[in-house]
Design a protein around this motif. Structure first.
Motif, PDB file in Angstrom:
ATOM      1  N   ASN A 141     -11.003 -13.989  15.819  1.00 32.63           N
ATOM      2  CA  ASN A 141     -10.717 -12.560  15.919  1.00 32.63           C
ATOM      3  C   ASN A 141     -11.955 -11.707  15.646  1.00 32.63           C
ATOM      4  OD1 ASN A 141      -9.395 -11.203  12.818  1.00 32.63           O
ATOM      5  ND2 ASN A 141     -10.946 -12.759  13.091  1.00 32.63           N
ATOM      6  N   ALA A 142     -13.139 -12.340  15.725  1.00 34.98           N
ATOM      7  CA  ALA A 142     -14.422 -11.637  15.587  1.00 34.98           C
ATOM      8  C   ALA A 142     -14.493 -10.823  14.304  1.00 34.98           C
ATOM      9  CB  ALA A 142     -14.676 -10.758  16.811  1.00 34.98           C
ATOM     10  N   ASP A 143     -14.019 -11.399  13.192  1.00 36.19           N
ATOM     11  CA  ASP A 143     -14.074 -10.784  11.865  1.00 36.19           C
ATOM     12  C   ASP A 143     -13.205  -9.540  11.719  1.00 36.19           C
ATOM     13  OD1 ASP A 143     -15.748 -12.737  10.940  1.00 36.19           O
ATOM     14  OD2 ASP A 143     -17.578 -11.552  11.129  1.00 36.19           O
ATOM     15  N   ALA A 144     -12.296  -9.296  12.653  1.00 34.80           N
ATOM     16  CA  ALA A 144     -11.438  -8.119  12.538  1.00 34.80           C
ATOM     17  C   ALA A 144     -10.506  -8.222  11.329  1.00 34.80           C
ATOM     18  CB  ALA A 144     -10.625  -7.934  13.811  1.00 34.80           C
ATOM     19  N   VAL A 145      -9.965  -9.413  11.069  1.00 37.92           N
ATOM     20  CA  VAL A 145      -9.094  -9.647   9.918  1.00 37.92           C
ATOM     21  C   VAL A 145      -9.591 -10.824   9.097  1.00 37.92           C
ATOM     22  CG1 VAL A 145      -6.762 -10.349   9.211  1.00 37.92           C
ATOM     23  CG2 VAL A 145      -7.056  -8.585  10.962  1.00 37.92           C
ATOM     24  N   SER A 179      -1.994  -7.470   1.714  1.00 34.43           N
ATOM     25  CA  SER A 179      -1.348  -7.555   3.024  1.00 34.43           C
ATOM     26  C   SER A 179      -2.376  -8.005   4.064  1.00 34.43           C
ATOM     27  CB  SER A 179      -0.755  -6.208   3.426  1.00 34.43           C
ATOM     28  OG  SER A 179      -1.763  -5.221   3.498  1.00 34.43           O
ATOM     29  N   VAL A 180      -1.857  -8.517   5.173  1.00 36.60           N
ATOM     30  CA  VAL A 180      -2.709  -9.006   6.263  1.00 36.60           C
ATOM     31  C   VAL A 180      -2.281  -8.306   7.548  1.00 36.60           C
ATOM     32  CG1 VAL A 180      -3.497 -11.017   7.551  1.00 36.60           C
ATOM     33  CG2 VAL A 180      -2.897 -11.249   5.121  1.00 36.60           C
ATOM     34  N   ASP A 181      -3.219  -7.677   8.222  1.00 36.78           N
ATOM     35  CA  ASP A 181      -2.920  -6.957   9.463  1.00 36.78           C
ATOM     36  C   ASP A 181      -2.734  -7.920  10.631  1.00 36.78           C
ATOM     37  OD1 ASP A 181      -3.102  -4.482   8.216  1.00 36.78           O
ATOM     38  OD2 ASP A 181      -5.248  -4.284   8.660  1.00 36.78           O
ATOM     39  N   THR A 182      -1.968  -7.479  11.601  1.00 40.62           N
ATOM     40  CA  THR A 182      -1.870  -8.205  12.872  1.00 40.62           C
ATOM     41  C   THR A 182      -3.208  -8.116  13.591  1.00 40.62           C
ATOM     42  OG1 THR A 182       0.502  -7.791  13.089  1.00 40.62           O
ATOM     43  CG2 THR A 182      -0.723  -8.224  15.127  1.00 40.62           C
ATOM     44  N   THR A 183      -3.623  -9.205  14.229  1.00 39.52           N
ATOM     45  CA  THR A 183      -4.920  -9.223  14.904  1.00 39.52           C
ATOM     46  C   THR A 183      -4.842  -9.966  16.228  1.00 39.52           C
ATOM     47  OG1 THR A 183      -7.271  -9.750  14.631  1.00 39.52           O
ATOM     48  CG2 THR A 183      -5.708 -11.340  13.761  1.00 39.52           C
ATOM     49  N   ASP A 227       9.705 -11.574  -0.494  1.00 42.60           N
ATOM     50  CA  ASP A 227       9.378 -12.163  -1.789  1.00 42.60           C
ATOM     51  C   ASP A 227       8.707 -11.108  -2.677  1.00 42.60           C
ATOM     52  OD1 ASP A 227       7.613 -13.581  -3.806  1.00 42.60           O
ATOM     53  OD2 ASP A 227       8.636 -15.307  -2.919  1.00 42.60           O
ATOM     54  N   PRO A 228       9.279 -10.816  -3.856  1.00 46.51           N
ATOM     55  CA  PRO A 228       8.727  -9.738  -4.687  1.00 46.51           C
ATOM     56  C   PRO A 228       7.355 -10.045  -5.268  1.00 46.51           C
ATOM     57  CG  PRO A 228      10.452 -10.927  -5.865  1.00 46.51           C
ATOM     58  CD  PRO A 228      10.474 -11.431  -4.453  1.00 46.51           C
ATOM     59  N   VAL A 229       7.002 -11.335  -5.374  1.00 41.99           N
ATOM     60  CA  VAL A 229       5.687 -11.709  -5.903  1.00 41.99           C
ATOM     61  C   VAL A 229       4.639 -11.681  -4.788  1.00 41.99           C
ATOM     62  CG1 VAL A 229       4.349 -13.553  -6.984  1.00 41.99           C
ATOM     63  CG2 VAL A 229       6.670 -13.053  -7.788  1.00 41.99           C
ATOM     64  N   VAL A 230       4.936 -12.340  -3.657  1.00 39.03           N
ATOM     65  CA  VAL A 230       3.991 -12.371  -2.548  1.00 39.03           C
ATOM     66  C   VAL A 230       3.756 -10.967  -1.998  1.00 39.03           C
ATOM     67  CG1 VAL A 230       3.537 -13.328  -0.244  1.00 39.03           C
ATOM     68  CG2 VAL A 230       4.630 -14.735  -1.996  1.00 39.03           C
ATOM     69  N   SER A 231       4.723 -10.084  -2.125  1.00 35.08           N
ATOM     70  CA  SER A 231       4.538  -8.707  -1.658  1.00 35.08           C
ATOM     71  C   SER A 231       3.461  -7.973  -2.442  1.00 35.08           C
ATOM     72  CB  SER A 231       5.854  -7.930  -1.739  1.00 35.08           C
ATOM     73  OG  SER A 231       6.265  -7.760  -3.092  1.00 35.08           O
ATOM     74  N   ASN A 251      -8.460 -19.257   5.839  1.00 35.18           N
ATOM     75  CA  ASN A 251      -7.622 -19.636   4.705  1.00 35.18           C
ATOM     76  C   ASN A 251      -7.679 -18.613   3.581  1.00 35.18           C
ATOM     77  OD1 ASN A 251      -6.279 -21.926   5.553  1.00 35.18           O
ATOM     78  ND2 ASN A 251      -7.799 -23.358   4.742  1.00 35.18           N
ATOM     79  N   GLU A 252      -8.849 -18.024   3.351  1.00 36.35           N
ATOM     80  CA  GLU A 252      -8.952 -17.007   2.309  1.00 36.35           C
ATOM     81  C   GLU A 252      -8.061 -15.811   2.614  1.00 36.35           C
ATOM     82  OE1 GLU A 252     -13.029 -15.980   1.893  1.00 36.35           O
ATOM     83  OE2 GLU A 252     -13.631 -17.984   1.202  1.00 36.35           O
ATOM     84  N   THR A 253      -8.000 -15.424   3.891  1.00 37.24           N
ATOM     85  CA  THR A 253      -7.187 -14.271   4.277  1.00 37.24           C
ATOM     86  C   THR A 253      -5.703 -14.549   4.145  1.00 37.24           C
ATOM     87  OG1 THR A 253      -8.870 -13.455   5.804  1.00 37.24           O
ATOM     88  CG2 THR A 253      -6.605 -12.738   6.200  1.00 37.24           C
TER      89      THR A 253
END
Length: 269
Positions: free
Chosen positions: A146-150, A112-116, A104-108, A186-188
């Motif tokens: 995830n202990a605040d990692a992401v 970004s969100v890292d894998t955790t 999606d060109p808008v969501v991109s 939810n914020e992330t």
């Protein structure tokens, strides 16, 4: 590189099924077999999105010599220190895949969100009924963070399942579930910051915590022979609460998320 959501677990149709069905085609009181297998399925590219991807995931179930149970299904694994049937409890790990380079060109243009890696534990109960119509019921609550990692905070999931034989070699099953999350989660995954809004054109959005999704699934499993099983599953998620109000969902995606797949596994003692 595109990333698959953690919910691709639903694609391991056989793996999710065989964890609740027995080696014997009718007597559900017998011990579950150990097995290793995998599945292929289709799901949305990220939670709340509408573009689809195809993924392949593994699965395994193994009872140790001490009677403890290790289960691994795609991005989720747990180790049961309790009974194989009855009260169950133990640690749990989940790999929550991120959101990066999406179609999606808008969501991109949104952060970004890292894998955790998430860690926590579960408690549950499994009941096996022996009689003219045998069946198996299972329910469990899982808490991970995830202990605040992401993201900050935690996820709490309630899942139930039921399995019934309809033929000597055929089983059908279904389940319902729900997930509650922290505001930080939810914020992330669903929030839109002022910087995101400037880049993407989406409105700023700061969600709170609470109910995140409700789920339901249906599956069937077929015993090909004493060692091989095949199955298929369809898995539905409806994004709820503040997550459902995110412009990532309302303007660019959909609340209704559908995953489906097929799988095969080799069972052994």
């Amino acid at each position: 590189m595109k990333t698959m959501r953690g919910e691709i677990l639903g694609a391991v149709a056989l793996c999710a099924a065989i964890r609740s069905v027995e080696a014997s085609p009718i007597d559900l009181s017998n011990a579950l077999p150990n097995f290793i297998g995998g599945g292929i399925g289709s799901t949305t590219e990220y939670a709340g999105g509408k573009d689809r991807i195809v993924g392949v995931v593994p699965g395994m179930r193994y009872v140790t010599s001490g009677g403890h149970l290790l289960e691994w299904y795609g991005t989720y694994a747990q180790y049961n220190f309790g009974d194989l049937a009855g009260f169950q409890w133990g640690p749990a790990l989940a790999l929550r895949l991120g959101r990066r380079n999406v179609d999606d060109p808008v969501v991109s243009q949104v952060h970004s969100v890292d894998t955790t890696l998430e860690g926590g534990g579960f408690v549950g109960y499994e009941y096996s009924h022996v009689g003219d119509i045998p069946y198996r019921l299972r329910g469990e609550v899982t808490v991970v963070t995830n202990a605040d990692a992401v993201y900050s905070g935690a996820r709490i999931s309630l899942n139930t399942s039921a399995w019934f034989p309809i033929h000597q070699r055929m089983f059908v099953g279904g389940g319902l579930g729900a997930t509650w999350v922290s505001a930080g989660f939810n914020e992330t995954y669903y929030g839109v910051t002022a910087e995101d809004a400037a880049r993407s054109g989406l409105p700023v959005y700061t969600p709170g915590g609470g109910l995140n999704q409700v789920t339901g699934w249906l599956a069937a499993i077929y015993q090909i022979n004493p060692s091989w099983y095949a199955g298929a599953m369809i898995y539905y998620q409806r994004i709820s609460g503040d997550a459902a109000g995110s412009p990532i969902v309302t303007q660019r995606g959909t609340r209704n998320q559908l995953t489906y797949g097929v799988g095969i596994a080799y069972a052994f003692r």
